[in-house]
Design a protein around this motif. Structure first.
Motif, PDB file in Angstrom:
ATOM      1  N   PRO A   1      11.618  -9.194   2.872  1.00 21.84           N
ATOM      2  CA  PRO A   1      11.401  -7.806   3.292  1.00 21.84           C
ATOM      3  C   PRO A   1      12.084  -7.456   4.607  1.00 21.84           C
ATOM      4  N   ALA A   2      12.328  -8.459   5.443  1.00 20.14           N
ATOM      5  CA  ALA A   2      12.936  -8.186   6.748  1.00 20.14           C
ATOM      6  C   ALA A   2      14.355  -7.651   6.615  1.00 20.14           C
TER       7      ALA A   2
ATOM      8  N   THR B   1      10.642  -6.709  -4.228  1.00 20.73           N
ATOM      9  CA  THR B   1       9.369  -7.287  -3.800  1.00 20.73           C
ATOM     10  C   THR B   1       8.508  -7.634  -5.013  1.00 20.73           C
ATOM     11  N   PHE B   2       8.485  -6.739  -5.992  1.00 18.85           N
ATOM     12  CA  PHE B   2       7.682  -6.970  -7.192  1.00 18.85           C
ATOM     13  C   PHE B   2       8.115  -8.251  -7.909  1.00 18.85           C
ATOM     14  N   THR B   3       9.426  -8.454  -8.045  1.00 24.50           N
ATOM     15  CA  THR B   3       9.937  -9.655  -8.717  1.00 24.50           C
ATOM     16  C   THR B   3       9.549 -10.917  -7.967  1.00 24.50           C
ATOM     17  N   PHE B   4       9.731 -10.882  -6.647  1.00 28.94           N
ATOM     18  CA  PHE B   4       9.343 -12.043  -5.836  1.00 28.94           C
ATOM     19  C   PHE B   4       7.845 -12.328  -5.956  1.00 28.94           C
ATOM     20  N   GLN B   5       7.047 -11.282  -5.776  1.00 29.21           N
ATOM     21  CA  GLN B   5       5.595 -11.475  -5.789  1.00 29.21           C
ATOM     22  C   GLN B   5       5.088 -11.854  -7.174  1.00 29.21           C
ATOM     23  N   LEU B   6       5.738 -11.343  -8.223  1.00 34.52           N
ATOM     24  CA  LEU B   6       5.315 -11.679  -9.582  1.00 34.52           C
ATOM     25  C   LEU B   6       5.502 -13.162  -9.852  1.00 34.52           C
TER      26      LEU B   6
END
Length: 411
Positions: free
Chosen positions: A43-44, A64-69
Motif C-alpha cells: 500500500p505504501a 489490495t483485495f488480491t493480496f488480502q484474499l
C-alpha cells in the motif's frame, strides 16, 4: 536463544507452562516485524503505481483485495492442519514465497503481473501468521496476552516502518528499488530456520512426555454461547479491520487531496498512524491480562468512535493528532480478541489464529476494494465519513460472557 527447559514441566491447554521464553518471543516478534514491513510496502507505493500506470482507485482496491484474499483464505486451513501436524520449518518455507513476490513486484510491468506478485506475498503471509502465532503461544509461559502483544508489536512496528522505508527508498528512485526488501526476506528466512529448530525441540520434549502433568482449562459456557461469542468477536474484527483498511490504503490520498501535502509527507503521516498502532498493540495485551479482555475490547472498539467521527472534519494538525489517538486505541483490541477466542476454544491455537488473522486480512482486502470503488464514485473524503461509524459495532461487546474456567488434570 534460550531453549533450556526443566525436566519436570507442565502442560496447559497443550502448551508447556513455565516462565515466558522472552528470547523466543522477541525473535518471533522480530520476524513478524520483517514480514509485515515487507507487506506494508504494497500500500505504501500505491501513489507511485497510480502515477506510473494510471490506475483508478478501483484498480488500487483490487490490488489490495488480491493480496488480502490470498493472505486470508489459506490461513484457517494452515492453522487447522498444523494443529494436528505441526510443521516447524514451514515458517521459513512460507517466507520464500514472500521473497519471490517482492522480486516479481519490482519487475512487474502490468496490472495483472502486479496482482500475481502481491498474491505470492499473500501466500507467504498465510503460512507465516498461524504458525508464528503458535510459537508465541508456546513460549508464553501462561502470559498469553503479554505474548500476543509482543508478537503483534513486531507486526505493527513492521507495518509502520515499511511505508517510511518505501518513502525513502522506493518513492524517490522507482519500482525496481523494491528489490532492496528482498534482503529483508532472506534475513527473515535465516532467523525462522533458527525458530524452527526451537519449535522442533519443543515438540520433541512434549512427545517424550516424561514426568508431565496435563492441565486443560475448560471454559464454563455452552456450545451455543461459544458460537455466539466467536460470531461477536468476528463482527468486532470486521469493524476494526474494515476501518483500518480505509486508513492504511487511502489515508495518503486523503491527505494529498484535502491538504495538498506531497507524497513523501503523506507517507510520513501514515507512518505516525502505524507507529501509534504498534504502541497500542503493546499496551493492549498486558492490560487484558490484568483488567480482563472484555474490558479492553469495550474501550478499544467502541471507545474509539468519537475520534473516528471527528477526524474527517478537522484541519491537518488535528487530523494527524486524531489519527495517532485512533491508532493507539483501536489497535489495543487485537491481542485481547485473539486470546479471548483461544480461551473459548482451547487447544486450537493454529485454527483460531488462522481464522482471525485470515479475517483481518480478508476484511482489509474486501474493505479496500469496496472503498476504492466508492471513492471513484464519490470522493476519498466521503469514505472516511462513512467508515467513521464502524466502531459503533463495538456495542456488541456487551453480549460477550465473562469467562470462568475449570481445570482438568491427568497424567
Amino acid at each position: 536463544m534460550n531453549t533450556k527447559i526443566k525436566p519436570t514441566i507442565t502442560l496447559q491447554s497443550n502448551t508447556i507452562v513455565q516462565k515466558p521464553v522472552y528470547s523466543v518471543l522477541f525473535t518471533i516478534s522480530f520476524t513478524h516485524l520483517l514480514n509485515d514491513m515487507m507487506q506494508s510496502v504494497i500500500p505504501a507505493i500505491y501513489p507511485l503505481m497510480k502515477e506510473n500506470f494510471g490506475f483508478s482507485f478501483t484498480q488500487i482496491g483490487m490490488i489490495t483485495f488480491t493480496f488480502q484474499l490470498t493472505a486470508s483464505l489459506l490461513q484457517p486451513f494452515v492453522g487447522f492442519y498444523t494443529d494436528r501436524r505441526p510443521r516447524p520449518f514451514s515458517l521459513a518455507r512460507g517466507m520464500g514465497f514472500t521473497l519471490l513476490g517482492l522480486v516479481a513486484l519490482s519487475l512487474a510491468s502490468s496490472f495483472y503481473l502486479i496482482l500475481l506478485s502481491v498474491s505470492l506475498i499473500g501466500i507467504g503471509s498465510s503460512v507465516f501468521h498461524p504458525e508464528s502465532s503458535r510459537v508465541a503461544y508456546l513460549a508464553s509461559g501462561g502470559k498469553k496476552g503479554l505474548a500476543q502483544s509482543i508478537f503483534q508489536l513486531g507486526g505493527n512496528a513492521g507495518g509502520a516502518i515499511g511505508p517510511l522505508l518505501a518513502a525513502l527508498i522506493v518513492m524517490p528512485y522507482g519500482q525496481f528499488y523494491i528489490n532492496w526488501f528482498t534482503l529483508v526476506a532472506i534475513l527473515a528466512i535465516l532467523v525462522l530456520v533458527k525458530i524452527g529448530k526451537w519449535y522442533q525441540q519443543h515438540l520433541d520434549i512434549r512427545k517424550a512426555g516424561s514426568n508431565i502433568i496435563s492441565i486443560k482449562d475448560i471454559p464454563l459456557i455452552s456450545k451455543k454461547k461459544k458460537i455466539i461469542s466467536l460470531s461477536i468477536l468476528l463482527a468486532l474484527m470486521f469493524s476494526k479491520f474494515f476501518y483500518m483498511a480505509s486508513v492504511t490504503s487511502y489515508f495518503t490520498f486523503f491527505l494529498i487531496n484535502k491538504f495538498n501535502v506531497s507524497m513523501q509527507q503523506s507517507q510520513l503521516y501514515l507512518f505516525a498512524f502505524l507507529a501509534a498502532v504498534a504502541a497500542g498493540t503493546l499496551i493492549g495485551g498486558p492490560l487484558g491480562d490484568r483488567f480482563g479482555r472484555k474490558s479492553i475490547i469495550w474501550v478499544s472498539i467502541l471507545g474509539v468512535a468519537p475520534f473516528t467521527l471527528l477526524l474527517p472534519y478537522v484541519g491537518l494538525l488535528w487530523t494527524i493528532i486524531l489519527a495517532v489517538i485512533i491508532g493507539v486505541v483501536i489497535s489495543s483490541a487485537f491481542s485481547a480478541i485473539l486470546v479471548y477466542a483461544t480461551d473459548i476454544v482451547p487447544g486450537k491455537v493454529g485454527l483460531v489464529a488462522g481464522l482471525f488473522f485470515g479475517l483481518a486480512f480478508g476484511m482489509g482486502g474486501v474493505g479496500s476494494a469496496l472503498l476504492g470503488w466508492l471513492a471513484d464514485k464519490t470522493s476519498i473524503e466521503y469514505i472516511f465519513k462513512i467508515c467513521a461509524f464502524l466502531p459503533l459495532i463495538g456495542i456488541l461487546t456487551g453480549f460477550l460472557p465473562n469467562l470462568k474456567f475449570e481445570s482438568k488434570k491427568g497424567i
